[in-house]
Design an enzyme around this catalytic site. Structure first.
Site, PDB file in Angstrom:
ATOM      1  N   ASP A 151       0.853  -1.207   0.000  1.00 42.62           N
ATOM      2  CA  ASP A 151       0.000   0.000   0.000  1.00 42.62           C
ATOM      3  C   ASP A 151       0.882   1.248   0.000  1.00 42.62           C
ATOM      4  OD1 ASP A 151      -2.619  -1.646   1.195  1.00 42.62           O
ATOM      5  OD2 ASP A 151      -0.685  -2.263   1.975  1.00 42.62           O
ATOM      6  N   HIS A 178      -3.757  -3.964   6.663  1.00 40.62           N
ATOM      7  CA  HIS A 178      -3.649  -4.088   5.212  1.00 40.62           C
ATOM      8  C   HIS A 178      -5.057  -4.428   4.729  1.00 40.62           C
ATOM      9  CE1 HIS A 178      -2.526  -5.223   1.212  1.00 40.62           C
ATOM     10  NE2 HIS A 178      -2.845  -6.481   1.392  1.00 40.62           N
TER      11      HIS A 178
HETATM   12  P1  NAD Z   1      -2.863 -18.808  -5.206  1.00 42.10           P
HETATM   13  O1  NAD Z   1      -4.147 -19.523  -4.987  1.00 42.10           O
HETATM   14  O2  NAD Z   1      -2.359 -18.567  -6.595  1.00 42.10           O
HETATM   15  O3  NAD Z   1      -1.694 -19.576  -4.414  1.00 42.10           O
HETATM   16  C1  NAD Z   1      -1.861 -20.146  -3.158  1.00 42.10           C
HETATM   17  C2  NAD Z   1      -0.949 -21.356  -3.110  1.00 42.10           C
HETATM   18  O4  NAD Z   1      -0.993 -21.888  -1.786  1.00 42.10           O
HETATM   19  C3  NAD Z   1      -1.379 -22.479  -4.067  1.00 42.10           C
HETATM   20  O5  NAD Z   1      -0.293 -22.858  -4.886  1.00 42.10           O
HETATM   21  C4  NAD Z   1      -1.806 -23.615  -3.110  1.00 42.10           C
HETATM   22  O6  NAD Z   1      -1.524 -24.903  -3.627  1.00 42.10           O
HETATM   23  C5  NAD Z   1      -0.950 -23.304  -1.889  1.00 42.10           C
HETATM   24  N1  NAD Z   1      -1.459 -23.907  -0.653  1.00 42.10           N
HETATM   25  C6  NAD Z   1      -2.736 -23.915  -0.191  1.00 42.10           C
HETATM   26  N2  NAD Z   1      -2.786 -24.560   0.988  1.00 42.10           N
HETATM   27  C7  NAD Z   1      -1.521 -24.950   1.287  1.00 42.10           C
HETATM   28  C8  NAD Z   1      -0.926 -25.674   2.349  1.00 42.10           C
HETATM   29  N3  NAD Z   1      -1.653 -26.128   3.369  1.00 42.10           N
HETATM   30  N4  NAD Z   1       0.391 -25.915   2.308  1.00 42.10           N
HETATM   31  C9  NAD Z   1       1.155 -25.476   1.282  1.00 42.10           C
HETATM   32  N5  NAD Z   1       0.639 -24.792   0.229  1.00 42.10           N
HETATM   33  C10 NAD Z   1      -0.667 -24.541   0.238  1.00 42.10           C
HETATM   34  O7  NAD Z   1      -2.993 -17.425  -4.412  1.00 42.10           O
HETATM   35  P2  NAD Z   1      -2.081 -16.122  -4.636  1.00 42.10           P
HETATM   36  O8  NAD Z   1      -2.739 -15.221  -5.612  1.00 42.10           O
HETATM   37  O9  NAD Z   1      -0.672 -16.542  -4.815  1.00 42.10           O
HETATM   38  O10 NAD Z   1      -2.255 -15.436  -3.206  1.00 42.10           O
HETATM   39  C11 NAD Z   1      -1.673 -16.001  -2.043  1.00 42.10           C
HETATM   40  C12 NAD Z   1      -2.023 -15.169  -0.831  1.00 42.10           C
HETATM   41  O11 NAD Z   1      -1.365 -13.893  -0.921  1.00 42.10           O
HETATM   42  C13 NAD Z   1      -3.529 -14.850  -0.702  1.00 42.10           C
HETATM   43  O12 NAD Z   1      -3.901 -14.977   0.645  1.00 42.10           O
HETATM   44  C14 NAD Z   1      -3.624 -13.416  -1.158  1.00 42.10           C
HETATM   45  O13 NAD Z   1      -4.734 -12.758  -0.605  1.00 42.10           O
HETATM   46  C15 NAD Z   1      -2.312 -12.892  -0.609  1.00 42.10           C
HETATM   47  N6  NAD Z   1      -1.869 -11.601  -1.155  1.00 42.10           N
HETATM   48  C16 NAD Z   1      -1.319 -10.753  -0.250  1.00 42.10           C
HETATM   49  C17 NAD Z   1      -0.907  -9.501  -0.652  1.00 42.10           C
HETATM   50  C18 NAD Z   1      -0.321  -8.576   0.382  1.00 42.10           C
HETATM   51  O14 NAD Z   1      -0.117  -7.376   0.136  1.00 42.10           O
HETATM   52  N7  NAD Z   1      -0.032  -9.072   1.571  1.00 42.10           N
HETATM   53  C19 NAD Z   1      -1.042  -9.120  -1.991  1.00 42.10           C
HETATM   54  C20 NAD Z   1      -1.563 -10.030  -2.897  1.00 42.10           C
HETATM   55  C21 NAD Z   1      -1.996 -11.274  -2.464  1.00 42.10           C
END
Ligand code: NAD
Length: 317
Positions: A151, A178
Protein backbone atom coordinates in the site's frame (compact mmCIF):
# COMPACT_ATOMS: atom_id res chain seq x y z
CA UNK A 1 35.47 -25.26 5.57
CA UNK A 2 32.50 -24.37 3.34
CA UNK A 3 31.04 -20.87 3.79
CA UNK A 4 27.51 -20.84 5.24
CA UNK A 5 25.01 -19.60 2.63
CA UNK A 6 21.58 -17.95 2.90
CA UNK A 7 18.57 -20.21 2.42
CA UNK A 8 15.04 -18.96 1.77
CA UNK A 9 12.15 -21.44 2.02
CA UNK A 10 9.01 -20.41 0.17
CA UNK A 11 5.71 -21.97 1.24
CA UNK A 12 3.08 -21.52 -1.49
CA UNK A 13 4.05 -21.21 -5.15
CA UNK A 14 0.82 -19.71 -6.46
CA UNK A 15 0.64 -16.32 -8.21
CA UNK A 16 2.34 -14.40 -5.38
CA UNK A 17 4.87 -17.08 -4.44
CA UNK A 18 6.08 -17.85 -7.96
CA UNK A 19 6.34 -14.12 -8.80
CA UNK A 20 8.42 -13.67 -5.63
CA UNK A 21 10.69 -16.60 -6.60
CA UNK A 22 11.17 -15.11 -10.09
CA UNK A 23 11.99 -11.64 -8.75
CA UNK A 24 14.32 -13.07 -6.10
CA UNK A 25 16.25 -15.04 -8.72
CA UNK A 26 16.49 -12.00 -10.99
CA UNK A 27 17.97 -9.88 -8.20
CA UNK A 28 20.37 -12.60 -6.99
CA UNK A 29 19.55 -12.10 -3.30
CA UNK A 30 19.84 -15.59 -1.83
CA UNK A 31 22.15 -18.54 -2.54
CA UNK A 32 19.46 -21.17 -1.89
CA UNK A 33 15.72 -21.18 -2.55
CA UNK A 34 13.51 -24.14 -1.72
CA UNK A 35 9.93 -24.25 -3.02
CA UNK A 36 7.20 -26.03 -1.03
CA UNK A 37 3.50 -26.28 -1.92
CA UNK A 38 0.57 -28.58 -1.23
CA UNK A 39 0.39 -28.84 -5.01
CA UNK A 40 3.70 -30.67 -5.45
CA UNK A 41 3.54 -30.68 -9.23
CA UNK A 42 3.25 -26.88 -9.32
CA UNK A 43 6.24 -26.40 -7.00
CA UNK A 44 8.29 -28.96 -8.91
CA UNK A 45 7.40 -27.37 -12.25
CA UNK A 46 8.32 -23.92 -10.93
CA UNK A 47 11.70 -25.19 -9.70
CA UNK A 48 12.44 -26.67 -13.14
CA UNK A 49 11.32 -23.52 -14.97
CA UNK A 50 13.28 -21.14 -12.69
CA UNK A 51 16.43 -23.28 -12.93
CA UNK A 52 16.32 -22.91 -16.71
CA UNK A 53 16.70 -19.14 -16.24
CA UNK A 54 19.91 -19.50 -14.21
CA UNK A 55 22.27 -18.89 -17.13
CA UNK A 56 20.73 -15.40 -17.36
CA UNK A 57 20.68 -14.62 -13.61
CA UNK A 58 23.08 -12.13 -11.96
CA UNK A 59 24.42 -14.78 -9.56
CA UNK A 60 24.04 -18.44 -8.73
CA UNK A 61 20.95 -19.51 -6.78
CA UNK A 62 20.39 -23.18 -5.99
CA UNK A 63 16.66 -23.80 -6.48
CA UNK A 64 14.78 -27.00 -5.74
CA UNK A 65 11.37 -28.35 -4.94
CA UNK A 66 11.49 -29.60 -1.36
CA UNK A 67 9.71 -30.55 1.83
CA UNK A 68 9.21 -28.97 5.25
CA UNK A 69 12.39 -30.70 6.45
CA UNK A 70 14.37 -28.30 4.26
CA UNK A 71 13.16 -25.43 6.49
CA UNK A 72 15.46 -26.68 9.29
CA UNK A 73 18.45 -24.88 7.72
CA UNK A 74 16.49 -21.90 6.36
CA UNK A 75 17.33 -18.34 7.40
CA UNK A 76 13.97 -17.05 6.19
CA UNK A 77 10.63 -18.78 5.61
CA UNK A 78 8.26 -16.81 3.40
CA UNK A 79 4.60 -17.87 3.52
CA UNK A 80 2.33 -17.03 0.58
CA UNK A 81 0.18 -20.19 0.86
CA UNK A 82 -3.47 -20.29 1.66
CA UNK A 83 -7.03 -20.22 0.47
CA UNK A 84 -8.59 -17.25 -1.30
CA UNK A 85 -12.05 -15.89 -0.48
CA UNK A 86 -14.73 -17.93 -2.25
CA UNK A 87 -18.12 -16.51 -3.34
CA UNK A 88 -20.47 -16.38 -0.36
CA UNK A 89 -17.64 -16.74 2.12
CA UNK A 90 -17.22 -14.04 4.78
CA UNK A 91 -13.89 -12.53 5.77
CA UNK A 92 -14.20 -14.29 9.10
CA UNK A 93 -14.68 -17.64 7.34
CA UNK A 94 -11.44 -16.99 5.46
CA UNK A 95 -9.62 -16.01 8.64
CA UNK A 96 -10.69 -19.24 10.33
CA UNK A 97 -9.87 -21.38 7.32
CA UNK A 98 -6.40 -19.88 6.79
CA UNK A 99 -5.61 -19.91 10.52
CA UNK A 100 -6.23 -23.67 10.54
CA UNK A 101 -4.09 -24.14 7.40
CA UNK A 102 -1.37 -22.03 9.07
CA UNK A 103 -1.43 -24.14 12.24
CA UNK A 104 -0.55 -27.19 10.13
CA UNK A 105 2.13 -25.36 8.13
CA UNK A 106 3.83 -23.71 11.13
CA UNK A 107 3.84 -26.96 13.16
CA UNK A 108 5.60 -28.74 10.28
CA UNK A 109 8.14 -25.92 9.90
CA UNK A 110 8.93 -25.77 13.62
CA UNK A 111 9.38 -29.53 13.86
CA UNK A 112 12.09 -29.25 11.17
CA UNK A 113 14.17 -27.32 13.76
CA UNK A 114 13.66 -23.95 12.02
CA UNK A 115 15.11 -21.07 14.05
CA UNK A 116 15.12 -18.17 11.59
CA UNK A 117 12.73 -15.40 10.55
CA UNK A 118 9.17 -15.75 9.25
CA UNK A 119 7.81 -13.40 6.60
CA UNK A 120 4.06 -13.71 5.96
CA UNK A 121 2.07 -12.35 2.99
CA UNK A 122 -1.14 -14.46 3.00
CA UNK A 123 -4.31 -12.49 3.74
CA UNK A 124 -5.64 -11.31 6.06
CA UNK A 125 -1.94 -10.67 6.61
CA UNK A 126 -2.01 -8.90 9.99
CA UNK A 127 -4.07 -11.66 11.60
CA UNK A 128 -2.13 -14.51 10.00
CA UNK A 129 1.18 -12.97 11.09
CA UNK A 130 -0.17 -12.94 14.64
CA UNK A 131 -1.15 -16.60 14.15
CA UNK A 132 2.40 -17.51 13.02
CA UNK A 133 3.84 -15.74 16.05
CA UNK A 134 1.47 -17.62 18.39
CA UNK A 135 1.92 -21.03 16.73
CA UNK A 136 5.72 -20.80 16.33
CA UNK A 137 6.64 -19.52 19.78
CA UNK A 138 9.42 -17.44 18.17
CA UNK A 139 10.25 -13.96 19.53
CA UNK A 140 7.97 -11.25 18.13
CA UNK A 141 10.81 -9.52 16.23
CA UNK A 142 11.42 -12.67 14.18
CA UNK A 143 7.86 -12.86 12.83
CA UNK A 144 7.10 -10.17 10.25
CA UNK A 145 4.09 -9.58 8.01
CA UNK A 146 4.21 -7.76 4.68
CA UNK A 147 1.66 -5.37 6.25
CA UNK A 148 1.24 -2.14 4.30
CA UNK A 149 4.49 -2.38 2.33
CA UNK A 150 2.54 -2.71 -0.91
CA UNK A 151 0.00 0.00 0.00
CA UNK A 152 2.90 2.33 0.83
CA UNK A 153 4.53 1.51 -2.52
CA UNK A 154 1.25 2.24 -4.33
CA UNK A 155 0.96 5.52 -2.42
CA UNK A 156 4.51 6.59 -3.30
CA UNK A 157 4.01 5.62 -6.93
CA UNK A 158 0.75 7.56 -7.29
CA UNK A 159 2.15 10.62 -5.47
CA UNK A 160 5.24 10.60 -7.69
CA UNK A 161 3.00 10.32 -10.72
CA UNK A 162 0.71 13.17 -9.56
CA UNK A 163 3.56 15.58 -8.71
CA UNK A 164 5.71 14.32 -11.60
CA UNK A 165 8.63 13.48 -9.30
CA UNK A 166 10.64 10.24 -9.08
CA UNK A 167 8.68 7.97 -6.71
CA UNK A 168 11.94 7.20 -4.85
CA UNK A 169 12.06 10.84 -3.70
CA UNK A 170 8.56 10.59 -2.24
CA UNK A 171 8.46 9.59 1.44
CA UNK A 172 5.01 8.77 2.71
CA UNK A 173 3.47 5.91 4.67
CA UNK A 174 0.24 3.96 4.71
CA UNK A 175 -0.29 2.40 8.15
CA UNK A 176 -2.91 0.26 9.90
CA UNK A 177 -4.64 -2.89 8.69
CA UNK A 178 -3.65 -4.09 5.21
CA UNK A 179 -7.24 -3.59 4.09
CA UNK A 180 -10.24 -1.31 4.16
CA UNK A 181 -9.36 0.62 7.37
CA UNK A 182 -5.77 1.53 6.47
CA UNK A 183 -4.83 5.24 6.50
CA UNK A 184 -2.35 7.66 4.93
CA UNK A 185 -0.04 9.59 7.23
CA UNK A 186 -0.36 12.95 5.44
CA UNK A 187 1.22 14.79 8.37
CA UNK A 188 4.59 13.13 7.61
CA UNK A 189 4.40 12.87 3.82
CA UNK A 190 7.18 14.71 1.99
CA UNK A 191 8.98 15.11 -1.31
CA UNK A 192 12.70 15.62 -0.83
CA UNK A 193 12.24 17.18 2.61
CA UNK A 194 9.32 19.43 1.57
CA UNK A 195 5.98 18.47 3.10
CA UNK A 196 3.24 17.56 0.63
CA UNK A 197 1.03 20.32 2.05
CA UNK A 198 3.77 22.91 1.30
CA UNK A 199 4.27 21.46 -2.15
CA UNK A 200 0.52 21.63 -2.86
CA UNK A 201 0.20 25.19 -1.46
CA UNK A 202 3.02 26.77 -3.44
CA UNK A 203 2.60 25.16 -6.84
CA UNK A 204 -0.30 25.46 -9.29
CA UNK A 205 -2.53 22.60 -10.36
CA UNK A 206 -2.55 20.52 -7.15
CA UNK A 207 -5.33 20.29 -4.58
CA UNK A 208 -6.51 18.30 -1.56
CA UNK A 209 -9.52 16.75 -3.39
CA UNK A 210 -7.14 15.08 -5.84
CA UNK A 211 -5.01 13.83 -2.96
CA UNK A 212 -8.07 12.42 -1.17
CA UNK A 213 -9.04 10.56 -4.34
CA UNK A 214 -5.45 9.38 -4.76
CA UNK A 215 -5.59 7.72 -1.34
CA UNK A 216 -8.89 6.00 -2.23
CA UNK A 217 -7.17 4.60 -5.32
CA UNK A 218 -4.40 3.24 -3.07
CA UNK A 219 -6.84 1.69 -0.60
CA UNK A 220 -8.98 0.11 -3.33
CA UNK A 221 -6.14 -0.82 -5.71
CA UNK A 222 -6.44 -4.56 -5.06
CA UNK A 223 -10.17 -4.49 -5.97
CA UNK A 224 -9.40 -2.57 -9.19
CA UNK A 225 -6.67 -5.02 -10.23
CA UNK A 226 -8.65 -8.13 -9.27
CA UNK A 227 -11.60 -6.86 -11.37
CA UNK A 228 -9.25 -6.70 -14.37
CA UNK A 229 -6.94 -9.71 -14.00
CA UNK A 230 -8.23 -11.82 -11.13
CA UNK A 231 -5.33 -11.38 -8.68
CA UNK A 232 -2.47 -9.06 -7.71
CA UNK A 233 1.05 -10.43 -7.46
CA UNK A 234 3.92 -8.47 -9.08
CA UNK A 235 3.85 -5.52 -6.67
CA UNK A 236 3.67 -7.66 -3.52
CA UNK A 237 6.31 -10.03 -4.90
CA UNK A 238 8.74 -7.12 -5.32
CA UNK A 239 7.86 -5.85 -1.85
CA UNK A 240 8.68 -9.28 -0.41
CA UNK A 241 12.00 -9.28 -2.28
CA UNK A 242 12.77 -5.83 -0.84
CA UNK A 243 12.09 -7.19 2.65
CA UNK A 244 14.21 -10.29 1.98
CA UNK A 245 17.09 -8.05 0.90
CA UNK A 246 16.73 -5.89 4.02
CA UNK A 247 16.77 -9.00 6.24
CA UNK A 248 19.54 -11.06 4.62
CA UNK A 249 21.65 -7.96 3.92
CA UNK A 250 21.24 -6.62 7.49
CA UNK A 251 20.21 -3.28 5.98
CA UNK A 252 18.39 -1.55 8.87
CA UNK A 253 15.86 -0.37 6.27
CA UNK A 254 12.67 1.41 7.30
CA UNK A 255 9.76 -0.44 5.70
CA UNK A 256 6.06 -0.54 6.56
CA UNK A 257 5.51 -4.05 7.84
CA UNK A 258 3.04 -5.83 10.05
CA UNK A 259 4.81 -5.71 13.41
CA UNK A 260 3.81 -6.72 16.93
CA UNK A 261 2.84 -3.70 19.01
CA UNK A 262 3.46 -3.65 22.73
CA UNK A 263 2.23 -0.17 23.65
CA UNK A 264 3.44 1.70 20.56
CA UNK A 265 0.70 3.83 18.95
CA UNK A 266 -1.41 3.09 22.06
CA UNK A 267 -1.92 -0.58 21.07
CA UNK A 268 -0.97 -3.92 22.60
CA UNK A 269 -0.99 -7.56 21.55
CA UNK A 270 -1.63 -7.27 17.83
CA UNK A 271 0.22 -7.21 14.52
CA UNK A 272 -0.51 -4.19 12.33
CA UNK A 273 1.19 -2.10 9.61
CA UNK A 274 3.67 0.49 10.91
CA UNK A 275 7.10 1.70 9.78
CA UNK A 276 9.87 -0.39 11.36
CA UNK A 277 13.64 -0.83 11.10
CA UNK A 278 14.31 -4.25 9.53
CA UNK A 279 17.63 -6.11 9.68
CA UNK A 280 19.23 -9.59 9.99
CA UNK A 281 17.58 -10.09 13.38
CA UNK A 282 14.10 -9.18 12.06
CA UNK A 283 12.40 -6.07 13.43
CA UNK A 284 15.00 -3.99 15.28
CA UNK A 285 12.50 -1.33 16.36
CA UNK A 286 9.18 0.27 15.53
CA UNK A 287 9.34 3.83 14.19
CA UNK A 288 6.91 5.90 16.24
CA UNK A 289 5.44 8.64 14.06
CA UNK A 290 3.79 11.57 15.86
CA UNK A 291 0.28 11.16 14.43
CA UNK A 292 -2.17 14.05 14.48
CA UNK A 293 -5.52 13.59 16.23
CA UNK A 294 -7.41 12.47 13.14
CA UNK A 295 -4.68 9.98 12.13
CA UNK A 296 -4.49 8.55 15.65
CA UNK A 297 -8.29 8.08 15.75
CA UNK A 298 -8.22 6.28 12.39
CA UNK A 299 -5.32 4.08 13.50
CA UNK A 300 -7.15 3.14 16.71
CA UNK A 301 -10.24 2.26 14.68
CA UNK A 302 -8.16 0.09 12.34
CA UNK A 303 -6.58 -1.74 15.29
CA UNK A 304 -10.03 -2.29 16.84
CA UNK A 305 -11.37 -3.78 13.60
CA UNK A 306 -8.46 -6.24 13.56
CA UNK A 307 -8.91 -7.14 17.24
CA UNK A 308 -12.64 -7.73 16.80
CA UNK A 309 -12.02 -10.01 13.81
CA UNK A 310 -9.27 -11.95 15.58
CA UNK A 311 -10.97 -12.53 18.89
CA UNK A 312 -13.45 -15.28 17.94
CA UNK A 313 -10.84 -17.02 15.75
CA UNK A 314 -8.16 -17.52 18.38
CA UNK A 315 -10.76 -18.65 20.91
CA UNK A 316 -11.52 -21.65 18.67
CA UNK A 317 -7.98 -22.70 17.74
P1 NAD B 1 -2.86 -18.81 -5.21
O1 NAD B 1 -4.15 -19.52 -4.99
O2 NAD B 1 -2.36 -18.57 -6.60
O3 NAD B 1 -1.69 -19.58 -4.41
C1 NAD B 1 -1.86 -20.15 -3.16
C2 NAD B 1 -0.95 -21.36 -3.11
O4 NAD B 1 -0.99 -21.89 -1.79
C3 NAD B 1 -1.38 -22.48 -4.07
O5 NAD B 1 -0.29 -22.86 -4.89
C4 NAD B 1 -1.81 -23.61 -3.11
O6 NAD B 1 -1.52 -24.90 -3.63
C5 NAD B 1 -0.95 -23.30 -1.89
N1 NAD B 1 -1.46 -23.91 -0.65
C6 NAD B 1 -2.74 -23.92 -0.19
N2 NAD B 1 -2.79 -24.56 0.99
C7 NAD B 1 -1.52 -24.95 1.29
C8 NAD B 1 -0.93 -25.67 2.35
N3 NAD B 1 -1.65 -26.13 3.37
N4 NAD B 1 0.39 -25.91 2.31
C9 NAD B 1 1.15 -25.48 1.28
N5 NAD B 1 0.64 -24.79 0.23
C10 NAD B 1 -0.67 -24.54 0.24
O7 NAD B 1 -2.99 -17.43 -4.41
P2 NAD B 1 -2.08 -16.12 -4.64
O8 NAD B 1 -2.74 -15.22 -5.61
O9 NAD B 1 -0.67 -16.54 -4.81
O10 NAD B 1 -2.25 -15.44 -3.21
C11 NAD B 1 -1.67 -16.00 -2.04
C12 NAD B 1 -2.02 -15.17 -0.83
O11 NAD B 1 -1.37 -13.89 -0.92
C13 NAD B 1 -3.53 -14.85 -0.70
O12 NAD B 1 -3.90 -14.98 0.65
C14 NAD B 1 -3.62 -13.42 -1.16
O13 NAD B 1 -4.73 -12.76 -0.60
C15 NAD B 1 -2.31 -12.89 -0.61
N6 NAD B 1 -1.87 -11.60 -1.16
C16 NAD B 1 -1.32 -10.75 -0.25
C17 NAD B 1 -0.91 -9.50 -0.65
C18 NAD B 1 -0.32 -8.58 0.38
O14 NAD B 1 -0.12 -7.38 0.14
N7 NAD B 1 -0.03 -9.07 1.57
C19 NAD B 1 -1.04 -9.12 -1.99
C20 NAD B 1 -1.56 -10.03 -2.90
C21 NAD B 1 -2.00 -11.27 -2.46
Amino acid sequence: MLKRVNRVALIGTGFVGSSYAFALLNQGITEELVLIDLNKEKAEGDAMDLNHGLPFAPSRTKIWYGSYQDCGDADLVVITAGANQKPGETRLDLVEKNSRIFKGIVDEIMSSGFDGIFLVATNPVDILTYAVWKFSGLPKERVIGSGTILDTARFRFLLGDYFDVDTRNVHAYIIGEHGDTELPVWSHADIAGTSISEWTKHKDGFNQEDLDQLFLNVRDAAYHIIERKGATYYGIAMGLVRLTKAILGNENSVLTVSAYLDGEYGQKDLYIGVPAVVNRKGIREIVKLELNEDEQAKFTNSANVLKNTMEPVFKNI
